[in-house]
Motif scaffolding. Sequence first.
Motif, PDB file in Angstrom:
ATOM      1  N   TYR A  25     -10.210   6.868  23.092  1.00  0.00           N
ATOM      2  CA  TYR A  25      -9.195   6.106  23.844  1.00  0.00           C
ATOM      3  C   TYR A  25      -8.972   4.727  23.213  1.00  0.00           C
ATOM      4  CZ  TYR A  25      -9.515   9.750  27.352  1.00  0.00           C
ATOM      5  OH  TYR A  25      -9.467  10.966  27.989  1.00  0.00           O
ATOM      6  N   GLY A  26      -7.797   4.164  23.506  1.00  0.00           N
ATOM      7  CA  GLY A  26      -7.476   2.843  22.972  1.00  0.00           C
ATOM      8  C   GLY A  26      -6.749   2.890  21.643  1.00  0.00           C
ATOM      9  N   GLY A  27      -6.219   4.057  21.284  1.00  0.00           N
ATOM     10  CA  GLY A  27      -5.466   4.176  20.041  1.00  0.00           C
ATOM     11  C   GLY A  27      -4.002   3.840  20.231  1.00  0.00           C
ATOM     12  N   ASN A  28      -3.141   4.508  19.488  1.00  0.00           N
ATOM     13  CA  ASN A  28      -1.704   4.230  19.599  1.00  0.00           C
ATOM     14  C   ASN A  28      -0.881   5.484  19.895  1.00  0.00           C
ATOM     15  OD1 ASN A  28      -1.889   5.569  17.183  1.00  0.00           O
ATOM     16  ND2 ASN A  28      -1.239   3.855  15.905  1.00  0.00           N
ATOM     17  N   ILE A  29      -1.547   6.557  20.350  1.00  0.00           N
ATOM     18  CA  ILE A  29      -0.843   7.792  20.694  1.00  0.00           C
ATOM     19  C   ILE A  29      -0.621   7.838  22.206  1.00  0.00           C
ATOM     20  CG2 ILE A  29      -0.964  10.316  20.701  1.00  0.00           C
ATOM     21  CD1 ILE A  29      -2.768  10.130  18.242  1.00  0.00           C
ATOM     22  N   PRO A  30       0.626   7.829  22.656  1.00  0.00           N
ATOM     23  CA  PRO A  30       0.894   7.875  24.107  1.00  0.00           C
ATOM     24  C   PRO A  30       0.354   9.166  24.721  1.00  0.00           C
ATOM     25  CG  PRO A  30       2.881   7.312  22.863  1.00  0.00           C
ATOM     26  CD  PRO A  30       1.868   7.783  21.862  1.00  0.00           C
ATOM     27  N   TRP A  31      -0.365   9.035  25.830  1.00  0.00           N
ATOM     28  CA  TRP A  31      -0.990  10.174  26.504  1.00  0.00           C
ATOM     29  C   TRP A  31      -0.576  10.143  27.971  1.00  0.00           C
ATOM     30  CZ3 TRP A  31      -5.292  10.481  30.052  1.00  0.00           C
ATOM     31  CH2 TRP A  31      -5.813  11.772  30.222  1.00  0.00           C
ATOM     32  N   LEU A  32       0.297  11.062  28.344  1.00  0.00           N
ATOM     33  CA  LEU A  32       0.964  11.043  29.647  1.00  0.00           C
ATOM     34  C   LEU A  32       0.144  11.763  30.713  1.00  0.00           C
ATOM     35  CD1 LEU A  32       3.853  10.194  30.756  1.00  0.00           C
ATOM     36  CD2 LEU A  32       4.443  12.613  30.481  1.00  0.00           C
ATOM     37  N   ARG A  33       0.171  11.206  31.927  1.00  0.00           N
ATOM     38  CA  ARG A  33      -0.424  11.863  33.088  1.00  0.00           C
ATOM     39  C   ARG A  33       0.674  12.302  34.042  1.00  0.00           C
ATOM     40  NH1 ARG A  33      -4.007   6.995  34.832  1.00  0.00           N
ATOM     41  NH2 ARG A  33      -2.067   6.016  34.167  1.00  0.00           N
ATOM     42  N   SER A  77      -7.979  19.456  23.561  1.00  0.00           N
ATOM     43  CA  SER A  77      -6.868  20.405  23.684  1.00  0.00           C
ATOM     44  C   SER A  77      -5.527  19.698  23.850  1.00  0.00           C
ATOM     45  CB  SER A  77      -7.105  21.341  24.872  1.00  0.00           C
ATOM     46  OG  SER A  77      -7.316  20.598  26.060  1.00  0.00           O
ATOM     47  N   ALA A  78      -5.522  18.371  23.801  1.00  0.00           N
ATOM     48  CA  ALA A  78      -4.252  17.640  23.817  1.00  0.00           C
ATOM     49  C   ALA A  78      -3.475  17.959  22.545  1.00  0.00           C
ATOM     50  CB  ALA A  78      -4.517  16.133  23.915  1.00  0.00           C
ATOM     51  N   LYS A  79      -2.156  17.939  22.644  1.00  0.00           N
ATOM     52  CA  LYS A  79      -1.328  18.261  21.471  1.00  0.00           C
ATOM     53  C   LYS A  79      -0.012  17.502  21.559  1.00  0.00           C
ATOM     54  CE  LYS A  79      -1.789  22.588  22.528  1.00  0.00           C
ATOM     55  NZ  LYS A  79      -2.439  22.595  23.850  1.00  0.00           N
ATOM     56  N   TRP A  80       0.620  17.345  20.415  1.00  0.00           N
ATOM     57  CA  TRP A  80       1.900  16.650  20.373  1.00  0.00           C
ATOM     58  C   TRP A  80       2.982  17.458  21.100  1.00  0.00           C
ATOM     59  CZ3 TRP A  80       2.532  11.774  19.449  1.00  0.00           C
ATOM     60  CH2 TRP A  80       1.701  11.098  18.560  1.00  0.00           C
ATOM     61  N   ILE A  81       3.840  16.726  21.811  1.00  0.00           N
ATOM     62  CA  ILE A  81       5.021  17.313  22.442  1.00  0.00           C
ATOM     63  C   ILE A  81       6.241  16.780  21.703  1.00  0.00           C
ATOM     64  CG2 ILE A  81       6.375  17.493  24.569  1.00  0.00           C
ATOM     65  CD1 ILE A  81       3.732  16.821  26.086  1.00  0.00           C
ATOM     66  N   LYS A 130      10.698  10.487  22.947  1.00  0.00           N
ATOM     67  CA  LYS A 130       9.855  10.239  21.780  1.00  0.00           C
ATOM     68  C   LYS A 130       8.685  11.216  21.809  1.00  0.00           C
ATOM     69  CE  LYS A 130      10.858   5.291  21.215  1.00  0.00           C
ATOM     70  NZ  LYS A 130      10.272   3.929  21.150  1.00  0.00           N
ATOM     71  N   ARG A 131       8.083  11.451  20.659  1.00  0.00           N
ATOM     72  CA  ARG A 131       6.895  12.313  20.615  1.00  0.00           C
ATOM     73  C   ARG A 131       5.810  11.725  21.492  1.00  0.00           C
ATOM     74  NH1 ARG A 131       3.961  14.709  15.689  1.00  0.00           N
ATOM     75  NH2 ARG A 131       3.610  12.522  15.220  1.00  0.00           N
ATOM     76  N   ILE A 132       5.090  12.606  22.175  1.00  0.00           N
ATOM     77  CA  ILE A 132       4.104  12.135  23.136  1.00  0.00           C
ATOM     78  C   ILE A 132       3.048  13.217  23.319  1.00  0.00           C
ATOM     79  CG2 ILE A 132       5.148  13.066  25.265  1.00  0.00           C
ATOM     80  CD1 ILE A 132       4.777  10.257  26.481  1.00  0.00           C
ATOM     81  N   THR A 133       1.899  12.872  23.876  1.00  0.00           N
ATOM     82  CA  THR A 133       0.908  13.870  24.283  1.00  0.00           C
ATOM     83  C   THR A 133       0.736  13.753  25.795  1.00  0.00           C
ATOM     84  OG1 THR A 133      -1.015  12.387  24.035  1.00  0.00           O
ATOM     85  CG2 THR A 133      -0.284  13.609  22.072  1.00  0.00           C
ATOM     86  N   ALA A 134      -0.002  14.684  26.382  1.00  0.00           N
ATOM     87  CA  ALA A 134      -0.146  14.667  27.839  1.00  0.00           C
ATOM     88  C   ALA A 134      -1.443  15.357  28.247  1.00  0.00           C
ATOM     89  CB  ALA A 134       1.051  15.357  28.489  1.00  0.00           C
TER      90      ALA A 134
END
Length: 412
Positions: A42-50, A75-79, A101-105
Amino acid sequence: MSKLEELINKLCPNGVEFKKIEEVCDNVFAGGTPRTSNKDYYGGNIPWLRSGEINFNIIDDAEIKITEKGLNESSAKWIKEYSVLIAMTGATVARSAVNIKRITANQSVCAMEPSEIVNYKFLYYYVESMYNNIKGMAQGALTSINLSIIKSISIPVPPLEVQCEIVRILDNFTLLSAELSAELSAELSARQKQYNFYRENLLTNDFEKNVKLKDLCDIKGRIGFRGYTRNDLVEEGQGAISFSPGNIINETINYNNCTYISWKKYEESPEIMINNGDIILCKTGSTLGKVAMVKNLPEKATLNPQLVVLKNLKCNSTYLKYIIGGYDFQYAMQAKKGLGSVPNISQKDIGNIEIRLHSPENQEKIASILDRFDKLCNDISEGLPAEIEARKKQYEYYRDKLLTFKELKDNE
């Protein structure tokens, strides 16, 4: 004839084919959660949606960011950008959104990456229109839907030219509706500030004396009684309403989504049977201080242990409701509440809070003035909130009309 009608008459006069979501998308999948105990994730620059961030909105970022390591080792992956998202659990279940924009969730978010046969915005508008139906499919204690349910949802698939024209119309309508709603909301906010200012002035000026609340009413609660168990709960029509803090909205009683208890449990506490004109007050938890006066009671009712009822009032009931909801009384309740993890105030302490009391004539005048102002600011059936709600319903009506198609039969 409109452009849309011309396109439908030309391209699909006999109806359109309906397909399952899994048939119109290249990929339908849920996200994943990197192990929360690993700080390196955690604390990177990849958006991770809830799922709680999905609310019929356009998404270009997320509140939480994960690292490349967190993405690769979970198991998170790019959307892909311009996908359609659905919340699969929790308070926002079945609500949808579009990510630009590309995002993960996380695993509570379903991502639908449209194929070339469907416009992503068309898919979004249709899924949005299906909100109540999809929510009705939710199951379990967490009110969840799964990927299988989403994949099997059937949607119309008109020719792309038709889809794009519908999207253009709905985009324009949405923009105009949003602009008007923003103007109405700003006006409503200004009126509410004005209302609060005059309310406090009316309630605190030109009073005759101070009295304790217990001198104006009988304060009744479920002292000595246990809360409800599952066995006490019954279906609507088979018992009495049991009011909870959730039934109090803007100092009025909302009779939707009531809890019902058995007649045996209702009759356990005759002193807290509710009547029209009584005032209900929350005395515990985050809702401490919420207040409403009972009007148009549809059937027999009581209340749960989080509430007390003020009965046999010796002053104007509407006036007293406004006094209790005013700054001075609310401040006194907060000052007297317990210091435990769940705030609570005793009936005795509630009764000892002093009230600035106007004459009976002024009580009636103040109640009448504030009632008129309150309707303008808060009543969903009148005033500005009603206008905002009407715009929303107008949008939903035209959206649903545009998205309704005759299904094409095999022999047509």
